[in-house]
Write an enzyme that holds these catalytic residues in place. Structure first.
Site, PDB file in Angstrom:
ATOM      1  N   GLU A   1       4.497 -10.119 -25.485  1.00 19.80           N
ATOM      2  CA  GLU A   1       4.413 -10.076 -26.955  1.00 19.80           C
ATOM      3  C   GLU A   1       5.045  -8.799 -27.563  1.00 19.80           C
ATOM      4  O   GLU A   1       5.573  -8.932 -28.680  1.00 19.80           O
ATOM      5  CB  GLU A   1       2.947 -10.208 -27.398  1.00 19.80           C
ATOM      6  CG  GLU A   1       2.342 -11.576 -27.142  1.00 19.80           C
ATOM      7  CD  GLU A   1       2.066 -11.877 -25.659  1.00 19.80           C
ATOM      8  OE1 GLU A   1       2.105 -13.052 -25.289  1.00 19.80           O
ATOM      9  OE2 GLU A   1       1.831 -10.923 -24.888  1.00 19.80           O
TER      10      GLU A   1
ATOM     11  N   ASP B   1      -3.695 -18.150 -23.151  1.00 18.38           N
ATOM     12  CA  ASP B   1      -4.982 -18.013 -22.463  1.00 18.38           C
ATOM     13  C   ASP B   1      -6.088 -18.791 -23.177  1.00 18.38           C
ATOM     14  O   ASP B   1      -6.865 -18.232 -23.963  1.00 18.38           O
ATOM     15  CB  ASP B   1      -5.362 -16.529 -22.356  1.00 18.38           C
ATOM     16  CG  ASP B   1      -4.422 -15.759 -21.446  1.00 18.38           C
ATOM     17  OD1 ASP B   1      -3.688 -16.402 -20.669  1.00 18.38           O
ATOM     18  OD2 ASP B   1      -4.415 -14.519 -21.516  1.00 18.38           O
TER      19      ASP B   1
ATOM     20  N   ASP C   1       5.207 -13.121 -18.615  1.00 18.34           N
ATOM     21  CA  ASP C   1       3.907 -13.080 -19.285  1.00 18.34           C
ATOM     22  C   ASP C   1       3.790 -11.745 -20.015  1.00 18.34           C
ATOM     23  O   ASP C   1       4.636 -10.856 -19.855  1.00 18.34           O
ATOM     24  CB  ASP C   1       2.810 -13.218 -18.213  1.00 18.34           C
ATOM     25  CG  ASP C   1       1.446 -13.547 -18.803  1.00 18.34           C
ATOM     26  OD1 ASP C   1       1.372 -13.972 -19.961  1.00 18.34           O
ATOM     27  OD2 ASP C   1       0.445 -13.373 -18.076  1.00 18.34           O
TER      28      ASP C   1
END
Length: 799
Positions: free
Chosen positions: A408, A483, A405
């Protein structure tokens, strides 16, 4: 029209007259007077690559997206020069290169224009960072539609939209918000029933305009790097998607349990709560294969550690869960806490593995542990080191899978939400800034994770998940849509995102069922489960700050509906596994938007809600509250209503009844759907019989069932079972033929065949030319027969 003899227009530069041409096997080089070189490569008869250099210099030819096993080869390649152009021909395509302007026109063998340049390639010097902003503009053809582009939270058809690619942590994003977590710069164009695809393999921030700014122009551009794109010709969408997916690759088969139902939350702790959660699934007989541990299992959010207060004996807990059929999946983030007493931090610092700013200091950013440094996953040495870190979690603690997670990478408390653009990266020996490496950072992290998990779960198969991705990340990982929010609008968004991801080569995808942020109503949760069980990756995940989101968190009615649909998924596991095998082997997306399924039908070009699950199941979610049904489009052909057995004729919109306990589901006529008995987890039961639901059709339909050991790599050595079924129905006759391949011996010996929608009463049955007593068949409207799994032909005649 601007002519390219005007070398500069509004700050843009253009190629001018071609003065040199040469051919080198499958490559053609065209050079202009002002130093532009076009390298045209013929990959296959219907796949081409276009690369443009300025000032006579190409950048190093390196890509993270391209699969080293991608197909190459063609059976015809000719070139002809005329006074005004060069003509390159394959057995499928003609490519015209204009001598004056270097503009391209691509047509099929009959001369129909598939794609053509408007201004074509042009560029502008980037005075802030150096290098060029590279641009391409194409003519939008009459009636053209556009699809693909990964996880965009917008209408399936991108006509009139502008989007960009810069992987971004977009908590609680909204409809049409852009960019999101993935950068997949691939689109499909469709006009005059001819489809093509363009993959712009450039990892800088890129932009795509689908007739948004100018009605007749489609354009794409990037903030740096090369104008480097691949062109794929159909003419059907399926061929385009297959060609792109072949180029960027597919994953290996996952373990079957990865296709089961998974339960997650931020966060399940301490150990007692995790065990109670597991026990409740088994007590309520709700199937579940995996429980996820979010960041709170760690010691102060330090990756590769355990909070021994919350989890005093992780191995014992994980072993106990496994005994009851639960696999444990843990989260690992890229941010490594700055802490001299933390062994992972110390190792990375000693080895100089962290990303650095332009002037030398380490990149430092706030994430969950506080101040963090970030490994440079574009460095192969760092990836190797990172892969080894998983040994402790997997070998010593028994963890089964890993979830990446925040990759990015997400950085808190800064406006950009990510690393500064001046950060330096190795980029596998092609040093660059974060401008180029940003979009592949998460992909290279999960690549390293995949290598580590694969090494340490061996001889079992790896399962990993990533939030951030670039084209080709599907080779290493599954993914989800990030999300989202517990709203009805987000249920719609999840549906279109997953369809779009599948059409963009990344099929192992799902959403946070029920919504990550905020609290769903019981009705919304039930409706989302009804959609989510028909997504390749099926996981409930929530932020945990608004209440619980387990199947039993609402009322008894919702719990029963959730159980019923999860059980349907477990029954359909052999069908789902076959879908995955076809994705790996034939590059076929696991979900198909209606336009993919039937592009000739104009009605499909703007549909968003309905999709085909695999090849034979039509699904349409209910996406608004208090609904007792909905209008939906049934594609052409005949379809059996899963709930009522009614056969409907497609090619039109219909009202379909679907109260809270149902979702519109239809089975394509002629389909043979394989089903297992309901299990509480994969492997709970030995499969003693395979059920085949056989849906009558007047005509011919083909179906497939793929099976193997569900784990391990014996399937790569031929130890698999493929059963191809051919159904042929007539007025008073039904013939089912079976063609087998592979050496895997299934645990069952018989099929239970359910004959659905027979338009006649059974008079006689023959199996491999031997009559079968009708006493073995129940003729009470629920026709079923048990026969050997090794039959070659089943022949049923009617009265």
């Amino acid at each position: 029209m601007i002519t390219n003899t005007e070398l500069e227009y509004k700050g843009n530069l253009y190629p001018n007259q071609i003065i040199d041409f040469k051919k080198d096997t499958d490559k053609f080089y065209f050079t202009t007077q002002n130093g532009v070189i076009l390298e045209l490569t013929v990959l296959r008869n219907s796949a081409l690559r276009f690369r443009y250099a300025t000032e006579h210099v190409f950048e190093p030819d390196f890509s993270y997206a391209i699969d080293k096993n991608a197909s190459r080869g063609y059976d015809k390649l000719e070139v002809e020069e005329t006074k005004t152009e060069y003509l390159v021909e394959t057995s499928k395509l003609k490519v015209l290169v204009d001598k004056k302007t270097m503009r391209i026109q691509i047509s099929d063998r009959d001369g129909n224009i598939i794609n053509e340049d408007e201004l074509g390639f042009h560029w502008e010097e980037n005075y802030t960072y150096g290098g060029n902003t590279v641009k391409m503009s194409k003519i939008t053809q009459t009636g053209e539609s556009f699809y693909g582009m990964g996880d965009k939270a917008t209408h399936t058809n991108l006509k009139g939209k502008r989007v960009n690619n810069w992987v971004t942590d977009q908590y609680a994003y909204g409809k049409d918000q852009d960019p999101l977590y993935k950068a997949i710069p691939f689109y499909i164009g469709l006009h005059h029933n001819k489809a093509y695809g363009i993959f712009f393999d450039n990892t800088f921030r890129s932009y795509f305009d689908f007739s948004h700014e100018r009605r007749n122009t489609t354009s794409f551009w990037a903030d740096g790097g090369e104008m480097n794109y691949y062109f794929f010709y159909g003419p059907d969408i399926a061929r385009v998607v297959r060609s792109y997916t072949d180029l960027t690759g597919t994953p290996e088969l996952p373990p079957l349990w990865a296709l089961g139902y998974h339960q997650s939350k931020w966060s399940y702790y301490p150990e007692k709560r995790v065990k109670d959660l597991a026990a409740k699934f088994r007590k309520l007989n709700i199937p579940c294969d995996a429980i996820y541990l979010d960041i709170d299992y760690m010691d102060g959010f330090r990756c590769f550690t355990w909070d021994k207060t919350r989890f005093p004996d992780p191995k014992a807990m994980i072993d106990e869960l496994y005994e009851d059929g639960f696999k444990t999946v843990v989260m690992i983030d890229p941010g490594i806490k700055v802490d001299k007493d933390y062994w992972v931090y110390q190792e990375a610092r000693d080895k100089d593995y962290f990303c650095k700013r332009a002037d030398g200091p380490y990149l430092r950013g706030k994430v969950w542990p506080g101040d963090c440094n970030f490994p440079d996953f574009t460095n192969p040495e760092v990836r190797e080191w990172w892969a080894e870190l998983y040994k402790g979690l997997i070998v010593e603690d028994g963890v089964h899978a890993v979830w990446n997670d925040m990759n990015e990478p997400a950085v808190m408390e800064v406006p950009t939400k990510t690393a500064p653009l001046d950060v330096r990266h190795d980029y596998d020996g092609h040093p660059c800034s974060h401008r180029k490496a940003h979009n592949v950072y998460g992909m290279q992290m999960v690549r390293a994770t995949y290598e580590g998990v694969k090494k340490y779960v061996y001889p079992k198969r790896p399962f990993v998940i990533t939030r951030a991705a670039y084209a080709g990340a599907q080779r290493f990982s599954s993914t989800w849509t990030g999300d989202n929010v517990a709203t009805w609008e987000h249920l719609w968004i999840a549906n279109v995102q997953v369809q779009r991801m599948c059409m963009s080569g990344m099929s192992f995808v799902g959403s946070d069922i029920g919504g990550f942020a905020e609290q769903p109503s019981g009705e919304l949760f039930a409706r989302w489960i009804q959609l989510g069980v028909f997504h390749p990756f099926c996981r409930v995940h929530s932020s945990g700050d608004h209440g619980d989101q387990e199947p039993w968190s609402f009322d008894t009615e919702v719990t029963n509906i959730v159980r019923k649909f999860i059980e349907i998924r477990y029954q359909l596991l052999p069908y789902l596994y076959t879908m995955f095998w076809k994705y790996v082997k034939e590059r076929m997306p696991m979900l198909k938007s209606l336009v993919y399924f039937d592009q000739e039908d104009q009605q499909t070009h703007f549909r968003t809600d309905e999709f085909i699950f695999g090849e034979h199941i039509l699904v349409c979610p209910i996406q608004e509250p208090n609904a007792k049904g909905r209008r939906m489009y049934i594609p052409r052909g005949k379809w059996h209503n899963f709930w009522t057995g009614e056969v409907v004729e497609g090619g039109m919109e219909k009202w379909v009844v679907a109260d809270i306990d149902k979702i519109p589901l239809f089975i394509k006529e002629g389909a043979i759907i394989p089903k297992y008995p309901v299990q509480q987890y994969v492997g709970e039961k030995q499969i003693d019989q395979l059920t085949l639901d056989v849906y009558y059709k007047s005509g011919v339909e083909n179906s497939t069932v793929y099976e193997d050991a569900e784990e391990g790599y014996d399937y790569t050595k031929g130890r698999y079972s493929v059963r191809n079924f051919k159904l042929n129905g007539k007025d008073k006759e039904l013939i089912v033929q079976q063609f087998k391949d592979g050496t895997y011996i299934t645990s069952y010996e018989t099929f239970k065949i359910n004959l659905i929608g027979l338009p006649f009463k059974i008079a006689s049955i023959e199996v491999d030319n031997e009559p079968v007593s009708l006493k073995e068949v129940r003729l009470n409207g629920n026709n079923s027969i048990e026969i050997s799994k090794n039959f070659t032909e089943l022949h049923i005649t009617g009265k």
